[in-house]
Design a protein around this motif. Structure first.
Motif, PDB file in Angstrom:
ATOM      1  N   PRO A 161      20.116  46.325  81.711  1.00  0.00           N
ATOM      2  CA  PRO A 161      21.158  46.349  82.546  1.00  0.00           C
ATOM      3  C   PRO A 161      21.569  47.746  82.577  1.00  0.00           C
ATOM      4  O   PRO A 161      21.573  48.500  81.697  1.00  0.00           O
ATOM      5  N   HIS A 177      21.293  50.079  79.552  1.00  0.00           N
ATOM      6  CA  HIS A 177      20.877  49.271  78.010  1.00  0.00           C
ATOM      7  C   HIS A 177      19.696  48.670  78.415  1.00  0.00           C
ATOM      8  O   HIS A 177      19.280  47.852  78.864  1.00  0.00           O
ATOM      9  N   ILE A 203      17.454  41.861  68.039  1.00  0.00           N
ATOM     10  CA  ILE A 203      17.330  42.397  69.400  1.00  0.00           C
ATOM     11  C   ILE A 203      18.039  43.769  69.436  1.00  0.00           C
ATOM     12  O   ILE A 203      19.363  43.977  68.848  1.00  0.00           O
ATOM     13  N   LYS A 260      19.445  47.129  71.509  1.00  0.00           N
ATOM     14  CA  LYS A 260      20.052  47.625  72.827  1.00  0.00           C
ATOM     15  C   LYS A 260      20.031  49.148  72.811  1.00  0.00           C
ATOM     16  O   LYS A 260      20.767  49.581  72.095  1.00  0.00           O
ATOM     17  N   ALA A 300      22.603  46.668  68.061  1.00  0.00           N
ATOM     18  CA  ALA A 300      21.667  45.864  67.398  1.00  0.00           C
ATOM     19  C   ALA A 300      22.326  44.291  67.192  1.00  0.00           C
ATOM     20  O   ALA A 300      23.682  44.361  66.877  1.00  0.00           O
ATOM     21  N   PHE A 324      25.765  44.900  65.067  1.00  0.00           N
ATOM     22  CA  PHE A 324      25.747  46.330  64.550  1.00  0.00           C
ATOM     23  C   PHE A 324      25.774  47.263  65.428  1.00  0.00           C
ATOM     24  O   PHE A 324      25.091  47.320  66.661  1.00  0.00           O
ATOM     25  N   GLN A 349      29.970  44.495  62.670  1.00  0.00           N
ATOM     26  CA  GLN A 349      31.167  44.378  63.491  1.00  0.00           C
ATOM     27  C   GLN A 349      31.821  43.221  63.315  1.00  0.00           C
ATOM     28  O   GLN A 349      31.318  42.027  62.991  1.00  0.00           O
ATOM     29  N   HIS A 370      20.353  37.996  82.303  1.00  0.00           N
ATOM     30  CA  HIS A 370      20.209  39.506  82.693  1.00  0.00           C
ATOM     31  C   HIS A 370      18.854  39.825  82.411  1.00  0.00           C
ATOM     32  O   HIS A 370      18.536  41.057  82.379  1.00  0.00           O
TER      33      HIS A 370
HETATM   34  C1  HEC Z   1      33.283  42.094  76.898  1.00  0.00           C
HETATM   35  C2  HEC Z   1      32.051  41.484  76.290  1.00  0.00           C
HETATM   36  C3  HEC Z   1      31.211  41.889  75.422  1.00  0.00           C
HETATM   37  C4  HEC Z   1      31.529  42.811  74.152  1.00  0.00           C
HETATM   38  C5  HEC Z   1      32.884  42.715  73.873  1.00  0.00           C
HETATM   39  C6  HEC Z   1      30.470  43.073  73.661  1.00  0.00           C
HETATM   40  N1  HEC Z   1      29.296  42.666  74.269  1.00  0.00           N
HETATM   41 FE1  HEC Z   1      27.003  43.125  73.922  1.00  0.00          FE
HETATM   42  N2  HEC Z   1      26.737  42.450  75.852  1.00  0.00           N
HETATM   43  C7  HEC Z   1      27.515  42.015  76.729  1.00  0.00           C
HETATM   44  C8  HEC Z   1      26.638  41.595  77.980  1.00  0.00           C
HETATM   45  C9  HEC Z   1      27.287  41.287  79.268  1.00  0.00           C
HETATM   46  C10 HEC Z   1      25.515  42.029  77.494  1.00  0.00           C
HETATM   47  C11 HEC Z   1      24.007  42.164  78.674  1.00  0.00           C
HETATM   48  C12 HEC Z   1      24.463  42.810  79.689  1.00  0.00           C
HETATM   49  C13 HEC Z   1      24.706  44.241  79.428  1.00  0.00           C
HETATM   50  O1  HEC Z   1      23.772  44.991  78.415  1.00  0.00           O
HETATM   51  O2  HEC Z   1      25.524  45.040  80.090  1.00  0.00           O
HETATM   52  C14 HEC Z   1      25.477  42.557  76.239  1.00  0.00           C
HETATM   53  C15 HEC Z   1      24.241  42.566  75.627  1.00  0.00           C
HETATM   54  C16 HEC Z   1      24.125  43.113  74.309  1.00  0.00           C
HETATM   55  C17 HEC Z   1      23.093  43.185  73.442  1.00  0.00           C
HETATM   56  C18 HEC Z   1      21.475  42.914  73.909  1.00  0.00           C
HETATM   57  C19 HEC Z   1      21.317  41.395  73.494  1.00  0.00           C
HETATM   58  C20 HEC Z   1      22.273  40.364  74.426  1.00  0.00           C
HETATM   59  O3  HEC Z   1      22.796  39.668  73.345  1.00  0.00           O
HETATM   60  O4  HEC Z   1      22.203  40.220  75.473  1.00  0.00           O
HETATM   61  C21 HEC Z   1      23.401  43.564  72.190  1.00  0.00           C
HETATM   62  C22 HEC Z   1      22.458  44.007  70.978  1.00  0.00           C
HETATM   63  C23 HEC Z   1      24.964  43.636  72.314  1.00  0.00           C
HETATM   64  N3  HEC Z   1      25.282  43.254  73.534  1.00  0.00           N
HETATM   65  C24 HEC Z   1      25.487  44.228  71.224  1.00  0.00           C
HETATM   66  C25 HEC Z   1      26.870  44.303  71.245  1.00  0.00           C
HETATM   67  C26 HEC Z   1      27.787  44.734  69.851  1.00  0.00           C
HETATM   68  C27 HEC Z   1      27.169  45.422  68.858  1.00  0.00           C
HETATM   69  C28 HEC Z   1      29.039  44.763  70.568  1.00  0.00           C
HETATM   70  C29 HEC Z   1      30.170  44.996  69.820  1.00  0.00           C
HETATM   71  C30 HEC Z   1      30.443  46.389  69.094  1.00  0.00           C
HETATM   72  C31 HEC Z   1      29.079  44.150  71.706  1.00  0.00           C
HETATM   73  N4  HEC Z   1      27.930  43.835  72.042  1.00  0.00           N
HETATM   74  C32 HEC Z   1      29.992  43.883  72.478  1.00  0.00           C
HETATM   75  C33 HEC Z   1      28.633  41.569  76.660  1.00  0.00           C
HETATM   76  C34 HEC Z   1      29.605  42.084  75.473  1.00  0.00           C
END
Ligand code: HEC
Length: 197
Positions: A63, A80, A104, A106, A132, A150, A163, A185
Motif C-alpha cells: 500500500p 508500506h 507481520i 511493514k 510490526a 510495535f 503500542q 489490500h
Molecule cells: C486509522 C487506522 C490505523 C491506525 C491507527 C493504525 N493502522 Fe496499521 N494499518 C492500517 C491500514 C489501513 C493498513 C493497511 C493499508 C496500509 O498499509 O496503508 C495497516 C497495516 C498495518 C500493518 C500491516 C499488517 C496489517 O494488519 O495489514 C502493520 C504491521 C501495521 N499496520 C501496524 C500499525 C501500528 C504499529 C500502528 C500503531 C502505531 C498502526 N498500524 C495504526 C490502518 C491503521
C-alpha cells in the motif's frame, strides 16, 4: 599442551553450538516444512526484538499513502512493503487463518521518483523504518485478537515499542477485513487463501 587443548576446544565449541542451533530446523523440515519455527524473538516482557531478515519472508503487498495525497503528512509515509513470516504463510495457505506466532512487518519506503521510463507514478525511494504486529494468545492474552503492535525507533534499536490498543489495534479491529489484518489490500494473501482458487 594446555595451550593446545584450549585452542582445540575453542575451535570445537562454535561447531557444536551451530549443530545444536540448526538441528531443530533440520528435524522439523524432515517431517513438516517450518513446523513450529517462530520468527519473533522477544524480551522477558514480551516486547518484540527488532526483526531482521524479513525482506526474505513472503511479500504480501505494498500500500502507498503518498504525502501529496495526504496534506503532506500521512500517518505512515509513504510506501508500506508488507511481509509475513514463512511459517505463518504456510499455515495461511493451509487454513486461511493467522496462527499463534504470526509476525507481520511493514517496512516504510519513501516515494522517490514520480516519473520513469514507464510513465508517471510513484516509484520507491529509500527505506524509512518499520512497524510490526504479532499474534500470540499466550503473550498477548489481553490484547484485541491477541495481536500486539510495535513501532521501532530505528533499524538499530534493540527492541520495539509496544503500542496502546487505542493507538493501533482499535483502527485495525474496526476496519481490517480479517482478524485485524487488512487482507483487502493484500492480493497475495487473498489469492493463497484455501477455497479462493
Ligand atoms: C486509522 C487506522 C490505523 C491506525 C491507527 C493504525 N493502522 Fe496499521 N494499518 C492500517 C491500514 C489501513 C493498513 C493497511 C493499508 C496500509 O498499509 O496503508 C495497516 C497495516 C498495518 C500493518 C500491516 C499488517 C496489517 O494488519 O495489514 C502493520 C504491521 C501495521 N499496520 C501496524 C500499525 C501500528 C504499529 C500502528 C500503531 C502505531 C498502526 N498500524 C495504526 C490502518 C491503521
Amino acid at each position: 599442551m594446555l595451550q593446545f587443548k584450549k585452542k582445540l576446544l575453542s575451535g570445537i565449541a562454535p561447531v557444536l553450538l551451530s549443530i545444536a542451533l540448526a538441528s531443530p530446523v533440520i528435524a522439523s523440515d524432515a517431517h513438516h516444512a517450518h513446523k513450529g519455527l517462530n520468527y519473533g524473538s522477544f524480551t522477558k516482557d514480551n516486547v518484540l526484538l527488532t526483526p531482521k531478515g524479513y525482506r526474505e519472508w513472503v511479500f504480501v503487498g505494498a500500500p502507498v499513502t503518498p504525502k501529496d495525497m495526504n496534506d503532506g503528512n500521512p500517518a505512515f509515509p509513504e510506501f508500506h512493503n508488507v511481509y509475513i513470516d514463512p511459517t505463518s504463510w504456510d499455515h495461511w495457505k493451509k487454513t486461511g487463518e493467522f496462527r499463534d506466532g504470526t509476525v507481520i512487518v511493514k517496512e516504510l519506503v519513501s516515494v522517490g521518483a514520480k516519473e520513469s521510463a514507464s510513465g508517471n507514478g510513484y516509484f520507491q525511494g529509500e527505506f524509512n523504518g518499520i512497524a510490526a504486529t504479532v499474534k500470540d494468545s499466550k503473550r498477548y492474552a489481553d490484547r484485541p485478537g491477541n495481536w500486539a503492535y510495535f513501532t521501532f525507533e530505528s533499524y538499530e534499536a534493540k527492541q520495539g515499542v509496544i503500542q496502546a490498543d487505542d493507538a493501533c489495534a482499535a483502527c485495525h479491529k474496526a476496519n481490517a477485513a480479517q482478524d485485524m489484518v487488512f487482507i483487502q489490500h493484500y492480493p497475495v494473501l487473498r489469492a493463497a487463501k484455501p477455497g479462493k482458487k
